[in-house]
Design a protein around this motif. Sequence first.
Motif, short mmCIF file in Angstrom:
data_model
loop_
_atom_site.label_atom_id
_atom_site.label_comp_id
_atom_site.label_asym_id
_atom_site.label_seq_id
_atom_site.Cartn_x
_atom_site.Cartn_y
_atom_site.Cartn_z
N GLU A 81 -2.71 0.61 2.06
CA GLU A 81 -2.80 2.05 2.28
C GLU A 81 -1.77 2.81 1.46
OE1 GLU A 81 -2.88 3.28 6.39
OE2 GLU A 81 -4.51 1.86 6.78
N GLN A 82 -0.54 2.27 1.42
CA GLN A 82 0.51 2.94 0.65
C GLN A 82 0.16 3.00 -0.82
OE1 GLN A 82 4.60 2.13 0.82
NE2 GLN A 82 4.65 1.84 3.03
N VAL A 83 -0.33 1.87 -1.35
CA VAL A 83 -0.63 1.83 -2.77
C VAL A 83 -1.84 2.72 -3.07
CG1 VAL A 83 -1.32 0.33 -4.68
CG2 VAL A 83 0.45 -0.41 -3.09
N LYS A 84 -2.79 2.76 -2.14
CA LYS A 84 -3.94 3.64 -2.33
C LYS A 84 -3.49 5.09 -2.41
CE LYS A 84 -8.08 1.37 -0.75
NZ LYS A 84 -9.07 1.20 0.30
N ALA A 85 -2.53 5.43 -1.56
CA ALA A 85 -2.04 6.81 -1.56
C ALA A 85 -1.33 7.14 -2.87
CB ALA A 85 -1.10 7.02 -0.38
N LEU A 86 -0.69 6.15 -3.48
CA LEU A 86 -0.01 6.37 -4.75
C LEU A 86 -1.00 6.51 -5.90
CD1 LEU A 86 2.90 3.78 -4.56
CD2 LEU A 86 3.17 6.24 -4.73
N GLY A 87 -2.17 5.96 -5.74
CA GLY A 87 -3.16 5.99 -6.82
C GLY A 87 -2.97 4.82 -7.76
N PRO A 88 -3.83 4.71 -8.76
CA PRO A 88 -3.73 3.57 -9.67
C PRO A 88 -2.41 3.63 -10.45
CG PRO A 88 -5.74 4.83 -10.07
CD PRO A 88 -4.91 5.62 -9.11
N TYR A 89 -1.87 2.50 -10.72
CA TYR A 89 -0.66 2.45 -11.53
C TYR A 89 -1.04 2.62 -12.98
CZ TYR A 89 2.91 0.43 -14.47
OH TYR A 89 3.79 0.23 -15.47
N ALA B 10 -10.31 7.20 -9.21
CA ALA B 10 -11.74 7.27 -9.46
C ALA B 10 -12.47 6.87 -8.19
CB ALA B 10 -12.10 6.33 -10.61
N ALA B 11 -13.66 7.41 -8.02
CA ALA B 11 -14.42 7.07 -6.82
C ALA B 11 -14.63 5.56 -6.78
CB ALA B 11 -15.76 7.79 -6.86
N GLY B 12 -14.42 5.00 -5.62
CA GLY B 12 -14.63 3.57 -5.46
C GLY B 12 -13.50 2.71 -5.99
N TRP B 13 -12.41 3.37 -6.41
CA TRP B 13 -11.29 2.61 -6.93
C TRP B 13 -10.61 1.84 -5.80
CZ3 TRP B 13 -6.09 3.50 -5.55
CH2 TRP B 13 -5.16 2.67 -6.23
N GLU B 14 -10.32 0.58 -6.06
CA GLU B 14 -9.63 -0.25 -5.07
C GLU B 14 -8.38 -0.80 -5.73
OE1 GLU B 14 -10.07 -1.12 -1.88
OE2 GLU B 14 -11.78 0.25 -1.68
N PRO B 15 -7.23 -0.68 -5.08
CA PRO B 15 -6.02 -1.20 -5.73
C PRO B 15 -6.01 -2.73 -5.79
CG PRO B 15 -5.51 -0.41 -3.53
CD PRO B 15 -6.95 -0.08 -3.78
N LYS B 16 -5.33 -3.20 -6.81
CA LYS B 16 -5.10 -4.65 -6.94
C LYS B 16 -3.66 -4.89 -6.54
CE LYS B 16 -7.87 -5.48 -10.92
NZ LYS B 16 -7.77 -5.50 -12.36
N ILE B 17 -3.47 -5.74 -5.58
CA ILE B 17 -2.11 -6.02 -5.14
C ILE B 17 -1.88 -7.53 -5.23
CG2 ILE B 17 -0.48 -5.86 -3.22
CD1 ILE B 17 -2.23 -3.45 -2.27
N VAL B 18 -0.84 -7.89 -5.97
CA VAL B 18 -0.54 -9.31 -6.10
C VAL B 18 0.51 -9.67 -5.06
CG1 VAL B 18 0.42 -11.09 -7.60
CG2 VAL B 18 -1.11 -9.36 -8.55
N GLY B 19 0.22 -10.66 -4.26
CA GLY B 19 1.17 -11.09 -3.23
C GLY B 19 1.69 -12.47 -3.53
N ALA C 80 -9.81 2.17 9.07
CA ALA C 80 -8.96 1.98 7.91
C ALA C 80 -9.37 2.95 6.80
CB ALA C 80 -9.07 0.55 7.42
N GLU C 81 -10.66 3.03 6.57
CA GLU C 81 -11.17 3.93 5.54
C GLU C 81 -10.77 5.36 5.85
OE1 GLU C 81 -13.15 3.45 2.69
OE2 GLU C 81 -12.49 1.38 2.98
N ALA C 82 -10.98 5.76 7.10
CA ALA C 82 -10.68 7.12 7.49
C ALA C 82 -9.21 7.42 7.26
CB ALA C 82 -11.04 7.33 8.96
N GLY C 83 -8.37 6.46 7.64
CA GLY C 83 -6.93 6.65 7.48
C GLY C 83 -6.57 6.91 6.03
N ILE C 84 -7.23 6.23 5.15
CA ILE C 84 -6.88 6.36 3.74
C ILE C 84 -7.35 7.70 3.19
CG2 ILE C 84 -7.41 5.43 1.45
CD1 ILE C 84 -7.58 2.73 3.26
N GLN C 85 -8.53 8.11 3.62
CA GLN C 85 -9.05 9.36 3.06
C GLN C 85 -8.23 10.56 3.48
OE1 GLN C 85 -13.11 8.89 4.12
NE2 GLN C 85 -13.45 7.59 2.35
#
Lengths: 244, 175
Positions: B154-162, B31-40, B15-20
């Motif tokens: 993964e999609q939101v990670k690719a978009l970057g932080p909102y 930013a390094a180590g940034w993790e998206p917050k997704i509300v479901g 999963a990590e590799a796919g995102i990078q």
Amino acid sequence: MAEKIEGSQSYVFYMDVRTPGKNYEEFYKRATEEYGAKYIRGRVSKVYPQGDKLVVRGEDTLIGRQVEVEADMVVLATAMVAQPDAAEVARRLGFSYDANNFFTEAHPKLRPVETNTGGIFLAGACQGPKDIPDTVAQASAAAAKICALFSKDQMATDPMVSIVDESKCSGCLLCKPICPYKAIDGKKITERVNGKVLERVVATVNSGLCHGCGACTVACRPGALNLKGFSNEQILAEVEALCL
Amino acid sequence: MSVNEPAKQVQPETAEAGIQEKPVAQGAPAAAGWEPKIVGFACNWCTYAGADLAGTSRIAYPPNIRLIRVPCSGRVNPQFILRAFEKGADGVLVAGCHPGDCHYSTGNYFTRRRFLLTKRLLEYIGIEPERFHARWISGSEGPKFAQVAQEITEQVKALGPYRKPQDSEKTRDAQ
Ligand SMILES: Cc1cc2nc3c(=O)[nH]c(=O)nc-3n(C[C@H](O)[C@H](O)[C@H](O)COP(=O)(O)OP(=O)(O)OC[C@H]3O[C@@H](n4cnc5c(N)ncnc54)[C@H](O)[C@@H]3O)c2cc1C
Ligand code: SF4
Ligand code: SF4
Ligand code: FES
């Protein structure tokens, strides 16, 4: 087998012997020790007729050798599967089923005989493969639940129903056609505004009909409708807490 | 889904590799180590049960998705979605029963229509509509829930932080 037909010998091909439940281990022990049933660990590769016998060929994986058993009768233990129409029944009645089409109980520990749909209970193999004692236990529990339901004059329902804030309601009744249970209707109220008595229409929710889906709350423009237990304020507070 | 299909295990390393591999599409460089917050928002009768099943089947999925239980996907007011973005969510998922399977018969049909409108509203106010997803996940689809969580993260990670409009104004003022 040996109990019914004297002098008979039975062989059981198995991969894992699992004996869950009271007295099952004793049953297994009795079969092997007292009646001499032979348990062979391995899969059967072929069953073919030879004369008036059936030959079962398989592998004994514990000694790593092919074995052949000449048998008078072969019993295949197939998997217990759900009825082909099980999923269709669950969908029509509005409760859930698992990946193998067995019906799912409302809660695996605390509500084991109820479905998510009020008034529908589960008993037996429709909920999952089980033996007769488990079936009878579950069926008795379901019967007791149904007796409890009928023993009351009044039915307790979920407190999560919609409510109308009449001071905010404009009486547009846009919420009325949204409700799948026809729980919303208009009613006339009289109000005193600046000393004058005014009559106007507001929405009202029949709490006996409302199932608490919350669809109407989204349709209300002035935000007069709210759902108890899942109110706008509660959900927004959750959203805010999760976004911290 | 076939009965014998093994539950898909999400492998953290892959999963990590796919995102990078994926470039950050836009927005601030993450930013390094940034993790998206997704509300479901998960409907009680299907998706919430599906998420539960994913858990009890020990299927790993990214912890970025934080679930709010709602009685029906039709309970989700677009206002909740806007509030999530306003308060710093990077993505929002609304998930409910498959069309035709809603516990309240019709709730998810409203969800579907509101979803299309909400996507256009988000676009209009400058939030990438790709941050907002609606999915149908039944109570028996634990593996699907995990897969959806993985995909959206993964999609939101690719978009970057909102970045909220005021954030971008702040950076503009600073320049
Ligand atoms: C070959 C075999 C051997 C077994 N041996 C043992 C044993 O030795 N000891 C033991 O403890 N357990 C044994 N079991 C398990 C035991 O039979 C089951 O646990 C038990 O029968 C389950 O009872 P039930 O009432 O849930 O289902 P069933 O007894 O199958 O009853 C279900 C009923 O629902 C009806 N039905 C189905 N669909 C519909 C529909 N759409 N509309 C209306 N009616 C419908 C069916 O016709 C049936 O009458 C055995 C099972 C099998 C298959
Ligand atoms: S509750 Fe809302 S939608 Fe229903 S009649 Fe009143 S204002 Fe209109
Ligand atoms: S919450 Fe659902 S069932 Fe209750 S009044 Fe509103 S639309 Fe009808
Ligand atoms: S109950 Fe699941 S979408 Fe309506």
